[in-house]
Design an enzyme around this catalytic site. Structure first.
Site, PDB file in Angstrom:
ATOM      1  N   GLU A 297       0.829  -1.208   0.000  1.00 53.82           N
ATOM      2  CA  GLU A 297       0.000   0.000   0.000  1.00 53.82           C
ATOM      3  C   GLU A 297       0.867   1.262   0.000  1.00 53.82           C
ATOM      4  O   GLU A 297       1.949   1.292   0.591  1.00 53.82           O
ATOM      5  CB  GLU A 297      -0.908   0.042   1.254  1.00 53.82           C
ATOM      6  CG  GLU A 297      -1.911  -1.082   1.338  1.00 53.82           C
ATOM      7  CD  GLU A 297      -1.351  -2.342   1.943  1.00 53.82           C
ATOM      8  OE1 GLU A 297      -2.061  -3.366   1.909  1.00 53.82           O
ATOM      9  OE2 GLU A 297      -0.200  -2.315   2.425  1.00 53.82           O
ATOM     10  N   ALA A 311      -0.448 -10.836  -6.704  1.00 55.90           N
ATOM     11  CA  ALA A 311      -1.441 -11.496  -5.854  1.00 55.90           C
ATOM     12  C   ALA A 311      -1.819 -10.596  -4.685  1.00 55.90           C
ATOM     13  O   ALA A 311      -2.994 -10.516  -4.301  1.00 55.90           O
ATOM     14  CB  ALA A 311      -0.896 -12.831  -5.352  1.00 55.90           C
ATOM     15  N   TYR A 312      -0.854  -9.897  -4.133  1.00 50.09           N
ATOM     16  CA  TYR A 312      -1.129  -9.023  -3.000  1.00 50.09           C
ATOM     17  C   TYR A 312      -2.095  -7.907  -3.400  1.00 50.09           C
ATOM     18  O   TYR A 312      -2.991  -7.526  -2.627  1.00 50.09           O
ATOM     19  CB  TYR A 312       0.176  -8.421  -2.461  1.00 50.09           C
ATOM     20  CG  TYR A 312      -0.031  -7.595  -1.210  1.00 50.09           C
ATOM     21  CD1 TYR A 312       0.045  -8.175   0.047  1.00 50.09           C
ATOM     22  CD2 TYR A 312      -0.330  -6.237  -1.284  1.00 50.09           C
ATOM     23  CE1 TYR A 312      -0.168  -7.435   1.200  1.00 50.09           C
ATOM     24  CE2 TYR A 312      -0.541  -5.487  -0.143  1.00 50.09           C
ATOM     25  CZ  TYR A 312      -0.466  -6.086   1.092  1.00 50.09           C
ATOM     26  OH  TYR A 312      -0.689  -5.344   2.235  1.00 50.09           O
ATOM     27  N   SER A 313      -1.923  -7.370  -4.592  1.00 50.46           N
ATOM     28  CA  SER A 313      -2.764  -6.250  -5.034  1.00 50.46           C
ATOM     29  C   SER A 313      -4.134  -6.700  -5.544  1.00 50.46           C
ATOM     30  O   SER A 313      -4.984  -5.864  -5.847  1.00 50.46           O
ATOM     31  CB  SER A 313      -2.045  -5.465  -6.134  1.00 50.46           C
ATOM     32  OG  SER A 313      -1.849  -6.281  -7.281  1.00 50.46           O
TER      33      SER A 313
END
Length: 404
Positions: A297, A311-313
């Protein structure tokens, strides 16, 4: 409160008649592991140099008395440097320690000091028997002030310095790393422009492939190898400049600052670069199985995201299958820096080479959902009651294999 400010303390003792010794206090130096051997470890050659009377082979366990001023807290003790020379008398020990610090009431032995940088100055030790010992045990980020003078002091590394002379930085790690390169063994480009931290890490991997060893073993042995390569290149590149002399003080200070900053830069990046090489060797793919330097972030960049920054986003990717790993050589005062690096990951994993933490600090980490990842060979340096809660690098890799 300290008896003086840290900058004034450094200025007072940065004189050529004194001898400095710096190390990060391990759990066995303090009282944390309860396996304490009567005081922090000091190299024999150092104590024999500053206290010649200690080097007496005619008696068992010779000792001397020395007044010690712990200026950082403050505290004054009469301590006893001892040479445990039983090996000369048919026993096993052959080491030097300094005892008599006063137990856990002393900042030197306080379990809360585990991982702290401690600087010991043997007053007048360069000109004869030391007249006294002055000590500063760092709190918070005071070690960064020393970093501007000494460069980085990592866990397992020892530093000896007589102000005005080169800093003698050496390792207590693997005795068989032996990656000292001669200039003729270095790429020509290294001798004209100092290699990057990544270049030196790749050279350590080349010299120590160790593919049959577990990741934990590879990491520590390559770190020792990398350290020796760095010192060899530094000597090859900078020694001729020193030998040629300087046109003035400004030129000398400029070179000294360049060397210190380079040492700090290498120290700061080494662990994450070594970890990245091991992840790839273990079949993880950068950008698919993990992301090195990917964003979370607000432009934050954790050292590693698993299975990937993509994948995180992705809001649809399950948060319980995300992991982040920070790599910090020392964790004592820096572990809190990772808490806001990846909001979607509840448990933050932290790879560190720190040789132990205090029980109270570990409790803080656990309450903040920080999971320590520690190379297997270092786990015995932690308090026995928390060893089962540490994760090895090998077990971390096993866990993240299934995330993608």
């Amino acid at each position: 409160m300290p008896v003086t400010s840290l900058p004034d303390w450094i200025a007072q003792f940065a004189q050529p008649e004194h001898v400095w010794f710096a190390k990060r206090l391990s759990a066995n130096d303090t009282l944390q592991t309860k396996a304490h051997q009567a005081g922090p470890y000091f190299p024999k050659d150092l104590l024999f140099r500053v206290l010649p009377a200690l080097h007496d082979e005619s008696v068992l366990n010779p000792r001397v008395a020395l007044e010690a001023f712990i200026d950082s807290h403050p505290d004054v003790r009469t301590v006893t440097p001892i040479w445990y020379n039983g090996k000369l008398f048919g026993k096993t020990r052959n080491e030097t320690r300094v005892t008599g610090w006063g137990g856990a009431d002393s900042a030197v032995l306080d379990p809360a000091s585990t991982g702290a940088l401690a600087v010991f100055v043997f007053e007048n030790g360069a000109e004869g028997p030391a007249s006294s010992l002055h000590v500063w045990v760092c709190d918070g980020y005071e070690d960064e002030v020393f970093g501007d003078v000494l460069g980085p002091v990592e866990p397992g590394r020892l530093l000896i310095w007589r102000p005005g002379e080169p800093i003698d930085l050496f390792s207590t790690g693997s005795a068989f790393a032996s990656c000292q390169l001669r200039p003729s063994q270095m790429p020509d480009s290294w001798l004209t422009g100092f290699p990057s931290a990544a270049d030196i890490v790749r050279k350590a991997v080349e010299l120590r492939p160790l593919q049959s060893e577990k990741p934990d073993v590879r990491l520590l042995r390559r770190r020792d190898c990398e350290f020796e390569i760095f010192k060899a290149v530094e000597e090859a590149v900078e020694a001729p400049k020193v030998a040629a002399g300087f046109a003035g003080l400004g030129q000398f200070l400029g070179l000294a600052q360049t060397i210190l900053q380079r040492r700090k830069s290498r120290s700061g990046r080494s662990l994450e670069l070594q970890a990245r090489e091991i992840f790839i060797e273990e079949g993880l793919v950068d950008g698919l199985s993990f992301s090195h330097g990917g964003q979370s972030e607000n432009g934050k960049k954790p050292d590693f995201l698993f299975p990937s920054a993509q994948a995180y986003s992705d809001p649809s990717f399950p948060a319980d299958r995300l992991r982040m790993l920070a790599a910090k050589t020392t964790a004592r005062d820096r572990w809190r820096q990772i808490l806001n690096e990846a909001d979607r990951v509840q448990t933050k994993h932290l790879l560190t080479l720190q040789e132990g933490v205090s029980a109270s600090q570990f409790a803080e980490m656990k309450a903040a959902n920080v999971q320590l990842v520690v190379p297997a060979a270092l786990i015995d340096k932690y308090p026995q009651d928390i060893r089962s809660e540490l994760m090895t690098l090998d077990s971390f890799i096993y866990e993240v294999r299934t995330l993608a």
